[in-house]
Design a protein around this motif. Sequence first.
Motif, short mmCIF file in Angstrom:
data_model
loop_
_atom_site.label_atom_id
_atom_site.label_comp_id
_atom_site.label_asym_id
_atom_site.label_seq_id
_atom_site.Cartn_x
_atom_site.Cartn_y
_atom_site.Cartn_z
N THR A 1 0.84 -1.19 0.00
CA THR A 1 0.00 0.00 0.00
C THR A 1 0.87 1.24 0.00
N VAL A 2 0.47 2.25 -0.77
CA VAL A 2 1.18 3.53 -0.81
C VAL A 2 0.20 4.65 -0.48
N ARG A 3 0.67 5.63 0.29
CA ARG A 3 -0.19 6.78 0.58
C ARG A 3 0.66 8.02 0.80
N GLY A 4 0.05 9.20 0.66
CA GLY A 4 0.74 10.44 0.91
C GLY A 4 0.59 10.88 2.35
N LEU A 5 1.64 11.48 2.90
CA LEU A 5 1.63 12.04 4.25
C LEU A 5 2.11 13.49 4.13
N ALA A 6 1.30 14.42 4.59
CA ALA A 6 1.64 15.83 4.39
C ALA A 6 1.65 16.60 5.71
N THR A 7 2.51 17.59 5.76
CA THR A 7 2.54 18.53 6.87
C THR A 7 2.78 19.91 6.29
#
Length: 268
Positions: free
Chosen positions: A191-197
Amino acid sequence: MVTEVWTAGDAYEAYVGRWSRPVAKAFVRWLDLPGGARWLDAGCGTGALTAAILEVAEPAEVLGVDTSEGFLAGARARVTDARAGFRAGDMRALPLPAGRFDAVVSGLALNFVPDPGRAVAEQVRVAARGGVVAAYVWDYAGEMGMIRHFWDAAVALDPAAAELDEGRRFPLCRPDGLRALWAEAGLEGVTVRGLATVTTFAGFDDYWRPFLGGQGPAPGYVTSVTEEQRRALRESLRARLPAAPDGSIPLTARAWAVRGTVRHRTHR
Protein backbone atom coordinates in the motif's frame (compact mmCIF):
# COMPACT_ATOMS: atom_id res chain seq x y z
CA MET A 1 31.60 20.09 -8.58
CA VAL A 2 28.93 19.45 -5.94
CA THR A 3 29.69 16.99 -3.15
CA GLU A 4 26.75 15.69 -1.16
CA VAL A 5 27.51 15.67 2.55
CA TRP A 6 25.54 13.79 5.21
CA THR A 7 27.64 14.09 8.35
CA ALA A 8 26.65 17.11 10.45
CA GLY A 9 23.53 16.37 12.45
CA ASP A 10 22.89 19.96 13.58
CA ALA A 11 23.10 21.32 10.02
CA TYR A 12 20.74 18.61 8.79
CA GLU A 13 18.27 19.38 11.58
CA ALA A 14 18.26 23.06 10.61
CA TYR A 15 17.78 22.19 6.94
CA VAL A 16 15.11 19.48 6.81
CA GLY A 17 15.32 17.43 9.98
CA ARG A 18 12.99 19.74 11.89
CA TRP A 19 10.26 19.14 9.31
CA SER A 20 10.68 15.38 9.29
CA ARG A 21 9.29 14.88 12.81
CA PRO A 22 5.57 15.52 12.10
CA VAL A 23 5.77 13.32 9.00
CA ALA A 24 7.46 10.58 11.05
CA LYS A 25 4.61 10.62 13.57
CA ALA A 26 1.99 10.46 10.81
CA PHE A 27 3.86 7.50 9.30
CA VAL A 28 3.95 5.56 12.57
CA ARG A 29 0.26 6.24 13.20
CA TRP A 30 -0.53 5.00 9.69
CA LEU A 31 1.31 1.72 10.34
CA ASP A 32 -0.84 1.29 13.50
CA LEU A 33 1.14 -1.64 14.90
CA PRO A 34 0.39 -3.14 18.31
CA GLY A 35 2.52 -2.19 21.30
CA GLY A 36 5.41 -4.35 22.42
CA ALA A 37 6.88 -4.77 18.92
CA ARG A 38 10.56 -4.86 18.02
CA TRP A 39 11.42 -2.11 15.53
CA LEU A 40 14.40 -1.42 13.28
CA ASP A 41 14.90 2.11 11.92
CA ALA A 42 17.19 1.60 8.90
CA GLY A 43 18.98 4.78 7.86
CA CYS A 44 17.92 6.43 11.10
CA GLY A 45 19.78 9.70 10.56
CA THR A 46 19.39 12.03 13.53
CA GLY A 47 16.65 9.90 15.10
CA ALA A 48 13.39 11.61 14.11
CA LEU A 49 11.64 8.37 13.19
CA THR A 50 13.06 6.50 16.18
CA ALA A 51 11.68 9.22 18.47
CA ALA A 52 8.28 9.02 16.76
CA ILE A 53 8.14 5.25 17.23
CA LEU A 54 8.90 5.65 20.93
CA GLU A 55 6.26 8.35 21.34
CA VAL A 56 3.45 6.79 19.29
CA ALA A 57 3.89 3.02 19.04
CA GLU A 58 4.80 1.80 22.55
CA PRO A 59 7.57 -0.49 21.25
CA ALA A 60 9.50 -3.05 23.25
CA GLU A 61 12.68 -1.81 21.55
CA VAL A 62 13.90 0.30 18.66
CA LEU A 63 17.30 -0.05 17.00
CA GLY A 64 18.52 2.70 14.70
CA VAL A 65 21.20 1.96 12.10
CA ASP A 66 23.03 4.53 9.96
CA THR A 67 26.35 4.90 8.16
CA SER A 68 26.97 8.46 9.41
CA GLU A 69 28.71 8.68 12.77
CA GLY A 70 27.81 12.38 12.90
CA PHE A 71 24.12 11.61 12.51
CA LEU A 72 24.34 8.77 15.03
CA ALA A 73 25.94 11.10 17.58
CA GLY A 74 23.03 13.50 17.10
CA ALA A 75 20.51 10.67 17.45
CA ARG A 76 22.08 9.44 20.68
CA ALA A 77 22.01 12.97 22.10
CA ARG A 78 18.36 13.55 21.15
CA VAL A 79 16.89 10.10 21.91
CA THR A 80 17.74 8.92 25.41
CA ASP A 81 14.90 6.45 26.01
CA ALA A 82 16.29 3.18 27.37
CA ARG A 83 14.29 1.21 24.79
CA ALA A 84 16.31 2.78 21.95
CA GLY A 85 19.78 1.97 20.70
CA PHE A 86 21.92 3.06 17.77
CA ARG A 87 24.72 1.43 15.83
CA ALA A 88 26.68 1.98 12.63
CA GLY A 89 25.69 -0.07 9.61
CA ASP A 90 24.89 -0.01 5.91
CA MET A 91 21.27 -0.47 4.80
CA ARG A 92 22.55 -2.74 1.99
CA ALA A 93 24.23 -5.12 4.45
CA LEU A 94 22.55 -4.77 7.83
CA PRO A 95 24.76 -6.16 10.64
CA LEU A 96 21.80 -8.04 12.11
CA PRO A 97 20.36 -11.57 12.15
CA ALA A 98 17.47 -12.65 9.92
CA GLY A 99 13.90 -12.52 11.21
CA ARG A 100 14.72 -10.31 14.18
CA PHE A 101 12.18 -7.45 13.95
CA ASP A 102 8.40 -7.10 13.85
CA ALA A 103 8.68 -3.81 11.97
CA VAL A 104 11.51 -2.66 9.72
CA VAL A 105 11.14 0.95 8.65
CA SER A 106 13.10 3.68 6.92
CA GLY A 107 12.47 7.42 6.80
CA LEU A 108 13.72 9.81 4.10
CA ALA A 109 16.77 7.69 3.34
CA LEU A 110 16.02 4.98 0.78
CA ASN A 111 16.46 7.11 -2.34
CA PHE A 112 20.01 8.06 -1.29
CA VAL A 113 21.14 4.42 -1.10
CA PRO A 114 23.11 3.46 -4.24
CA ASP A 115 21.17 0.18 -4.57
CA PRO A 116 17.70 0.65 -3.05
CA GLY A 117 16.55 -2.80 -4.19
CA ARG A 118 19.32 -4.40 -2.18
CA ALA A 119 18.46 -2.23 0.82
CA VAL A 120 14.81 -3.33 0.73
CA ALA A 121 15.89 -6.97 0.37
CA GLU A 122 17.93 -6.52 3.55
CA GLN A 123 14.94 -5.00 5.33
CA VAL A 124 12.88 -8.04 4.33
CA ARG A 125 15.65 -10.39 5.51
CA VAL A 126 15.74 -8.99 9.05
CA ALA A 127 11.94 -8.79 9.38
CA ALA A 128 10.05 -11.56 11.14
CA ARG A 129 7.46 -13.66 9.33
CA GLY A 130 4.31 -11.54 9.22
CA GLY A 131 6.36 -8.45 9.97
CA VAL A 132 5.88 -5.08 8.31
CA VAL A 133 8.46 -3.46 6.04
CA ALA A 134 7.74 0.20 5.35
CA ALA A 135 9.39 3.46 4.32
CA TYR A 136 8.67 7.02 3.31
CA VAL A 137 10.48 9.49 1.05
CA TRP A 138 9.88 13.13 0.18
CA ASP A 139 7.69 13.96 -2.80
CA TYR A 140 10.56 15.84 -4.45
CA ALA A 141 8.87 16.14 -7.84
CA GLY A 142 5.64 17.50 -6.40
CA GLU A 143 4.65 18.82 -3.01
CA MET A 144 7.86 18.97 -1.00
CA GLY A 145 7.60 22.74 -1.30
CA MET A 146 10.83 24.01 0.28
CA ILE A 147 12.97 21.86 -2.01
CA ARG A 148 10.73 22.09 -5.09
CA HIS A 149 10.81 25.91 -5.05
CA PHE A 150 14.58 25.83 -4.60
CA TRP A 151 15.30 23.68 -7.65
CA ASP A 152 12.78 25.46 -9.84
CA ALA A 153 14.60 28.72 -9.11
CA ALA A 154 18.08 27.19 -9.42
CA VAL A 155 17.38 25.53 -12.77
CA ALA A 156 15.83 28.71 -14.19
CA LEU A 157 19.15 30.48 -13.51
CA ASP A 158 21.49 27.54 -14.18
CA PRO A 159 20.09 24.73 -16.38
CA ALA A 160 23.02 22.49 -15.37
CA ALA A 161 21.56 22.35 -11.85
CA ALA A 162 18.80 20.10 -13.18
CA GLU A 163 21.03 17.04 -12.81
CA LEU A 164 21.09 17.59 -9.04
CA ASP A 165 17.33 18.07 -8.64
CA GLU A 166 16.01 15.18 -6.50
CA GLY A 167 12.68 15.38 -8.32
CA ARG A 168 14.46 14.34 -11.53
CA ARG A 169 17.12 12.12 -9.99
CA PHE A 170 14.84 9.89 -7.93
CA PRO A 171 11.93 8.32 -9.83
CA LEU A 172 11.74 6.01 -6.81
CA CYS A 173 10.14 8.89 -4.90
CA ARG A 174 6.77 8.47 -6.58
CA PRO A 175 3.90 6.08 -5.81
CA ASP A 176 4.58 3.80 -8.80
CA GLY A 177 8.30 3.58 -8.02
CA LEU A 178 7.75 2.64 -4.40
CA ARG A 179 4.99 0.16 -5.20
CA ALA A 180 7.17 -1.59 -7.78
CA LEU A 181 10.17 -1.78 -5.43
CA TRP A 182 8.11 -3.35 -2.63
CA ALA A 183 6.49 -5.83 -5.03
CA GLU A 184 9.89 -6.83 -6.42
CA ALA A 185 11.04 -7.57 -2.86
CA GLY A 186 8.24 -10.14 -2.54
CA LEU A 187 6.20 -8.19 -0.01
CA GLU A 188 2.46 -8.70 0.12
CA GLY A 189 -0.44 -6.31 0.64
CA VAL A 190 1.62 -3.39 -0.66
CA THR A 191 0.00 0.00 0.00
CA VAL A 192 1.18 3.53 -0.81
CA ARG A 193 -0.19 6.78 0.58
CA GLY A 194 0.74 10.44 0.91
CA LEU A 195 1.63 12.04 4.25
CA ALA A 196 1.64 15.83 4.39
CA THR A 197 2.54 18.53 6.87
CA VAL A 198 2.99 22.29 6.67
CA THR A 199 6.47 23.78 6.96
CA THR A 200 6.04 27.38 8.14
CA PHE A 201 9.13 29.56 7.97
CA ALA A 202 9.19 32.70 10.13
CA GLY A 203 10.46 34.70 7.17
CA PHE A 204 12.75 34.48 4.18
CA ASP A 205 15.94 34.28 6.25
CA ASP A 206 14.50 31.30 8.15
CA TYR A 207 13.93 29.61 4.78
CA TRP A 208 17.28 30.54 3.21
CA ARG A 209 19.76 30.15 6.06
CA PRO A 210 19.60 26.30 6.27
CA PHE A 211 20.64 26.08 2.61
CA LEU A 212 24.02 27.50 3.65
CA GLY A 213 24.79 24.50 5.88
CA GLY A 214 26.09 22.16 3.17
CA GLN A 215 24.03 19.09 4.18
CA GLY A 216 22.31 17.44 1.19
CA PRO A 217 22.06 18.15 -2.56
CA ALA A 218 20.50 21.63 -2.47
CA PRO A 219 22.77 23.08 0.25
CA GLY A 220 25.71 21.38 -1.49
CA TYR A 221 24.80 23.24 -4.67
CA VAL A 222 24.56 26.56 -2.82
CA THR A 223 28.05 26.16 -1.38
CA SER A 224 29.49 25.18 -4.80
CA VAL A 225 28.47 28.28 -6.78
CA THR A 226 30.00 31.76 -6.83
CA GLU A 227 28.85 34.51 -4.50
CA GLU A 228 27.23 36.27 -7.46
CA GLN A 229 25.27 33.13 -8.41
CA ARG A 230 24.28 32.58 -4.77
CA ARG A 231 22.99 36.13 -4.51
CA ALA A 232 20.96 35.78 -7.73
CA LEU A 233 19.45 32.51 -6.50
CA ARG A 234 18.59 34.04 -3.14
CA GLU A 235 16.78 36.97 -4.71
CA SER A 236 14.95 34.72 -7.20
CA LEU A 237 13.67 32.62 -4.33
CA ARG A 238 12.70 35.69 -2.32
CA ALA A 239 10.55 36.83 -5.23
CA ARG A 240 8.85 33.49 -5.93
CA LEU A 241 8.10 32.14 -2.45
CA PRO A 242 4.52 32.68 -1.22
CA ALA A 243 4.54 34.92 1.85
CA ALA A 244 1.71 35.53 4.30
CA PRO A 245 0.82 39.11 5.39
CA ASP A 246 2.99 38.68 8.51
CA GLY A 247 6.00 37.69 6.37
CA SER A 248 5.90 34.00 7.24
CA ILE A 249 6.22 31.45 4.45
CA PRO A 250 3.88 28.42 4.72
CA LEU A 251 4.76 25.52 2.40
CA THR A 252 3.40 22.00 2.09
CA ALA A 253 5.81 19.13 2.72
CA ARG A 254 4.48 15.83 1.41
CA ALA A 255 6.08 12.41 1.64
CA TRP A 256 5.08 9.19 -0.07
CA ALA A 257 4.87 6.19 2.27
CA VAL A 258 4.82 2.50 1.37
CA ARG A 259 4.23 -0.64 3.42
CA GLY A 260 4.06 -4.39 2.84
CA THR A 261 4.03 -7.61 4.83
CA VAL A 262 6.53 -10.46 4.96
CA ARG A 263 4.63 -13.72 4.39
CA HIS A 264 7.28 -16.24 3.49
CA ARG A 265 11.02 -16.73 3.22
CA THR A 266 13.17 -17.44 0.21
CA HIS A 267 16.59 -18.94 0.81
CA ARG A 268 19.41 -17.54 -1.28
